[in-house]
Design an enzyme around this catalytic site. Structure first.
Site, mmCIF file in Angstrom:
data_model
loop_
_atom_site.group_PDB
_atom_site.id
_atom_site.type_symbol
_atom_site.label_atom_id
_atom_site.label_comp_id
_atom_site.label_asym_id
_atom_site.label_seq_id
_atom_site.Cartn_x
_atom_site.Cartn_y
_atom_site.Cartn_z
ATOM 1 N N THR A 40 0.793 -1.193 -0.162
ATOM 2 C CA THR A 40 -0.068 -0.044 -0.138
ATOM 3 C C THR A 40 0.829 1.197 0.003
ATOM 4 O OG1 THR A 40 -1.616 -1.054 1.123
ATOM 5 C CG2 THR A 40 -1.796 1.192 1.358
ATOM 6 N N THR A 111 1.402 -4.632 4.284
ATOM 7 C CA THR A 111 1.224 -4.891 5.567
ATOM 8 C C THR A 111 0.822 -6.200 6.015
ATOM 9 O OG1 THR A 111 -0.681 -3.723 5.500
ATOM 10 C CG2 THR A 111 1.167 -2.493 6.100
HETATM 11 N N1 ASP Z 1 -2.631 -5.751 0.466
HETATM 12 C C1 ASP Z 1 -1.507 -4.758 1.025
HETATM 13 C C2 ASP Z 1 -0.299 -5.719 0.989
HETATM 14 O O1 ASP Z 1 0.052 -6.438 1.917
HETATM 15 C C3 ASP Z 1 -1.775 -4.287 2.189
HETATM 16 C C4 ASP Z 1 -0.835 -3.115 2.480
HETATM 17 O O2 ASP Z 1 0.144 -3.107 2.105
HETATM 18 O O3 ASP Z 1 -1.165 -2.512 3.555
HETATM 19 O O4 ASP Z 1 0.540 -5.636 -0.025
#
Ligand code: ASP
Length: 354
Positions: A40, A111
């Site tokens: 993200t 994340t």
């Molecule tokens: N869907 C994303 C990922 O894990 C979530 C994020 O980056 O917060 O790449």
């Protein structure tokens, strides 16, 4: 003669001083490499931010560090394959080995599975210098994008000599957590990366990076896991315990070639329904089972050793306690452990040490 040359000499000295001092100050800035994998933090609508654009989003970063950039991937964390994990770990080891002057590495990640990747690197990047894993909960075009602030703090932590020897660190929202302990605790909130019970290792305060404690278990430079010797990671599945669970999922994992199984047990190691028999089925097929807790914290003690003389015909027990590791982290350690040994006592030792 003196009257004419003295002012000229003075002017030369002052001129040289003015020219060289800023150069010396600039040369003193710690050099930190940003390696990006996506997530993200770089996910704007239509395309993704490049490493250079990420750097540009952090105001005055050039006053703090000399930043270098490298793109490893630009995908969500859950899209990275285990082969890419191995490549990434090898890459980080190479970067440190080839560049002794580098202060540290900042690594971006999505994340969702960040805590798994961070723990894998904690066990396989065999250097004292810090790897700081960072991401964001809000996208770059969103009001209150947390990526720039998190990156700024991550660079401060990576540049700080006090961060050496602490293993892989995860920096979000002004807190520094250990890769071994940190969990994404909330699907949406900014304050999501936390260490339940034990608390953060430190904080990025206004004036300096402050540490309050260390992780006691082995990691990084003290790790026995060598990614250069690992061609592929073995298959380890996770099965959760719940009321009246059938043993079918455990049996299916065994029948489909799992090399190990992690049980996210209830409480301090309880399974339910048909799971106990299914675990015995796994043992009969030589598949090692690690017991962890689904509660989010607490330690599973190793089973009492059964003296061989008292039960000579009992099948080899392939049950290991996951200590205080979360199920997803126990899986990471078990995958690495199985690349080295299939001896249950040795694997139990590793769960006690890492
Ligand atoms: N869907 C994303 C990922 O894990 C979530 C994020 O980056 O917060 O790449």
């Amino acid at each position: 003669m003196w009257r004419r040359t003295l002012p000229l000499g003075l002017a030369l000295i002052v001129g040289l001083f003015c020219a060289l001092v800023p150069l010396a100050v600039a040369a003193e800035l710690p050099r930190v490499r940003l390696i990006t994998t996506g997530g993200t933090i770089s996910n704007r609508p239509g395309d993704r931010l490049s490493p250079a654009e990420l750097i540009a989003s952090v105001p005055d970063l050039d006053e703090l560090v000399e930043a270098e950039t490298e793109e490893f991937a630009n995908v969500s964390s859950s899209s990275l394959t285990l082969e890419q994990w191995l490549h990434l770990s090898r890459r980080l080891n190479t970067v440190f080995a080839e560049d002794p002057g580098l202060a540290g590495i900042v690594l971006t990640s999505g994340t969702d599975t960040l805590e798994e990747l961070a723990y894998f690197l904690h066990l396989t990047v065999r250097h004292e210098r810090p790897v700081v894993v960072v991401g964001s909960m809000r996208r770059p075009e969103t009001l209150g994008y947390d990526g720039a602030a998190n990156l700024h703090q991550a660079f401060r932590v990576a540049a700080d000599p006090g961060s050496r020897g602490r293993g892989v660190l995860v920096v979000f929202n002004d807190e520094i957590n250990s890769a071994r302990e940190v969990t994404k605790t909330d699907a949406l909130r900014l304050q999501t990366f936390e260490t339940r019970r034990y608390g953060a290792l430190g904080v990025t305060a206004r004036d300096r990076v402050v540490y309050y404690r260390r992780v006691e278990r082995h990691h990084t430079a003290a790790s026995e896991f060598d990614v250069d010797q690992i061609q592929r990671l073995p298959r380890v599945d996770i099965v959760m315990a719940y009321q009246g669970a059938s043993g079918d999922l455990v049996r299916a994992a065994v029948d489909h070639g799992a090399d190990g199984i992690v049980i996210a047990a209830a409480g301090a190691g309880t399974t339910s329904g048909g799971q106990r028999d299914a675990i015995a089925y796994a043992h009969e097929h030589g598949v090692l089972v690690v017991i962890t807790t689904r509660t989010g914290s607490g330690r599973i003690a190793p089973p009492k050793p059964v003296p061989k003389e008292s039960a000579p015909d009992t099948p080899r027990r392939l049950r290991v306690s996951g200590e205080d590791l979360a199920p997803v982290k126990a899986r990471v350690l078990l995958m690495l452990a199985l690349t080295v040994t299939d001896e249950v006592d040795d694997i139990q030792r590793m769960f006690g040490e890492y």
